[in-house]
Design an enzyme around this catalytic site. Structure first.
Site, PDB file in Angstrom:
ATOM      1  N   GLU A   1       1.023   3.945   1.853  1.00 21.38           N
ATOM      2  CA  GLU A   1       1.581   4.421   3.133  1.00 21.38           C
ATOM      3  C   GLU A   1       2.849   3.644   3.478  1.00 21.38           C
ATOM      4  OE1 GLU A   1      -1.452   3.401   2.388  1.00 21.38           O
ATOM      5  OE2 GLU A   1      -2.979   4.135   3.771  1.00 21.38           O
TER       6      GLU A   1
ATOM      7  N   CYS B   1      -2.078  -1.015   7.682  1.00 18.48           N
ATOM      8  CA  CYS B   1      -1.174   0.145   7.525  1.00 18.48           C
ATOM      9  C   CYS B   1      -1.175   0.993   8.794  1.00 18.48           C
ATOM     10  CB  CYS B   1      -1.626   1.016   6.355  1.00 18.48           C
ATOM     11  SG  CYS B   1      -1.312   0.249   4.777  1.00 18.48           S
TER      12      CYS B   1
ATOM     13  N   HIS C   1       0.839  -1.189   0.000  1.00 14.66           N
ATOM     14  CA  HIS C   1       0.000   0.000   0.000  1.00 14.66           C
ATOM     15  C   HIS C   1       0.882   1.250   0.000  1.00 14.66           C
ATOM     16  CE1 HIS C   1      -3.679  -2.268   1.866  1.00 14.66           C
ATOM     17  NE2 HIS C   1      -3.240  -2.809   0.741  1.00 14.66           N
TER      18      HIS C   1
ATOM     19  N   CYS D   1      -5.794   1.471   5.904  1.00 17.63           N
ATOM     20  CA  CYS D   1      -6.513   0.262   6.325  1.00 17.63           C
ATOM     21  C   CYS D   1      -6.151  -0.100   7.772  1.00 17.63           C
ATOM     22  CB  CYS D   1      -6.220  -0.902   5.382  1.00 17.63           C
ATOM     23  SG  CYS D   1      -4.517  -1.471   5.423  1.00 17.63           S
TER      24      CYS D   1
END
Ligand SMILES: NC(=O)c1ccc[n+]([C@@H]2O[C@H](COP(=O)([O-])OP(=O)(O)OC[C@H]3O[C@@H](n4cnc5c(N)ncnc54)[C@H](OP(=O)(O)O)[C@@H]3O)[C@@H](O)[C@H]2O)c1
Length: 372
Positions: free
Chosen positions: A56, A88, A54, A79
């Site tokens: 991040e 995350c 992801h 998430c």
């Protein structure tokens, strides 16, 4: 309230995602920027191809010193659940000096939907959410659509003459629009998870339905063909679909039994029924969030009647075929003006003598946006 500078950085996070649109499904494409106490950018990340890692995590892993981060800008709420990757939010909370998080919109996934925002707030982090919301939802309209209305986003590409015909009476349609317009179609295709068409259009046009553009990443959208009676099997060796199947995921949806069919690199899926709901349900179950339909008028008319067109790319050439050409849209039985099907013009492009109108279905968009 976020400052102008904060909003400019959040906007930058949205722009960062541009080259990854259509390449992260089944996950949304997200942009993330990390800054220090003076808002100097320390690192950034965009969801990787295939949806992982992801944004991040990519941004955090690029940092030289995690303690420098005071602000995190992200286009979609992080998430907080275990999917194919750990949450995350756990990594974000390890940023010891993080003070502010700026988010365009909540994540519509029922497992998140504001839960990460609550976690951040409980950890005394200021959260500013709801900026450039419509842009962020449009960026991931396919993801929002699958989460909230249980079907992928459906867009349609049509190329017509000035008088709205897609082919001559004999079915010939190559080429109604010019080379420049057709090059642009490759850019459009590259932003979609899948290209959908019918066996009838495959048999007329023998298209490749791939992305052929020198400056676009070689990630091909999945090709899906509706062939309820398996008409393609008779001469499949002659089709571009077959000869290029090793280069691109290719799937045929049918009503026939598929257990005994084995064609290298082409998958067959048996539908429970041939109606549109069932077709798009099967497509959604493949993890696909955004569909670009490139079929003839019969199929497009059905989509229109069922209000399943979210976006239209309508190319107009400057030539005229006449009434004996094949219409882009069949009879709709609009007896009064207030029964017309309306779209909103989002953008207009000119390719020499051709015009592309990009139109959106505002009613369908508001069905998704109204959740937030
Ligand atoms: N200019 C352009 O942009 C463009 C683009 C594509 C094609 N074309 C031209 O369009 C022409 C073909 O157009 P067309 O209108 O005759 O055919 P089409 O719309 O491509 O396909 C019609 C077929 O789609 C399937 N179908 C229709 N409604 C359906 C529904 N509700 N659910 C599931 N399947 C459905 C049926 O096939 P089955 O029953 O066999 O499944 C039907 O025979 C060709 O001449 C081609 O060259 C032009």
């Amino acid at each position: 309230m976020p400052s102008k500078e904060n909003l400019a950085i959040l906007k930058k996070a949205l722009i960062l995602t541009k080259n990854k649109i259509g390449k992260t499904y089944p996950n949304p494409v997200v942009g993330c920027i990390l800054t220090d106490k003076n808002n100097k950018i320390l690192s950034h990340g965009v969801t990787n191809i295939g949806g992982r890692p992801h944004a991040e995590i990519i941004a955090i892993n690029k940092l030289k010193n995690k303690d420098d981060v005071e602000n995190l800008y992200v286009t979609l709420e992080p998430c907080c659940h275990f999917g194919k990757t750990p949450p995350c939010i756990d990594e974000i909370l390890k940023l010891q000096n993080l003070k502010n998080v700026f988010i365009c919109t909540k994540d519509p996934n029922a497992k998140i939907n504001g839960a990460s925002i609550d976690i951040l707030k409980k950890n005394n982090i200021n959260v500013y959410e709801g900026f450039f919301k419509d842009d962020a939802i449009r960026l991931n309209q396919g993801f929002f659509s699958t989460q909230l209305i249980n079907r992928p986003m459906i867009s349609v590409k049509i190329a017509t003459t000035l008088d709205g015909k897609i082919a001559c009476a004999n079915g010939e349609s190559k080429w109604i629009t010019n080379e420049e317009s057709r090059q642009f179609v490759h850019k459009i295709r590259s932003q979609y998870d899948c290209i959908l068409t019918t066996s009838k259009t495959i048999l007329y046009d023998n298209p490749m339905l791939n992305v052929r553009h020198p400056r676009i990443a070689k990630i091909q959208p999945t090709r899906i063909i509706i062939d309820r009676n398996l008409n393609l099997l008779r001469n499949i060796e002659k089709l571009n679909l077959y000869t290029t199947a090793n280069q691109q995921r290719t799937i045929i949806l049918t009503l026939q039994e598929v257990d005994n069919i084995s064609i290298e690199n082409i998958a067959f899926i048996k539908l429970q029924s041939g109606n549109l709901e069932c077709i798009f349900d099967a497509i959604k179950n493949l993890g696909i969030t955004k569909v670009l339909v490139e079929s003839g008028g019969e199929f497009i008319t059905q989509l229109l009647i069922d209000n399943l067109i979210d976006k239209l790319y309508w190319f107009h050439s400057s030539s005229i075929i006449g009434n004996d050409g094949i219409a882009a849209i069949n009879n709709l039985k609009c007896e009064k003006i207030d029964q017309l099907y309306n779209f909103k013009l989002e953008n207009l492009k000119r390719f020499d003598d051709d015009i592309l109108k990009i139109l959106i279905n505002e009613k369908n968009f508001s069905k998704i946006a109204c959740y937030f």
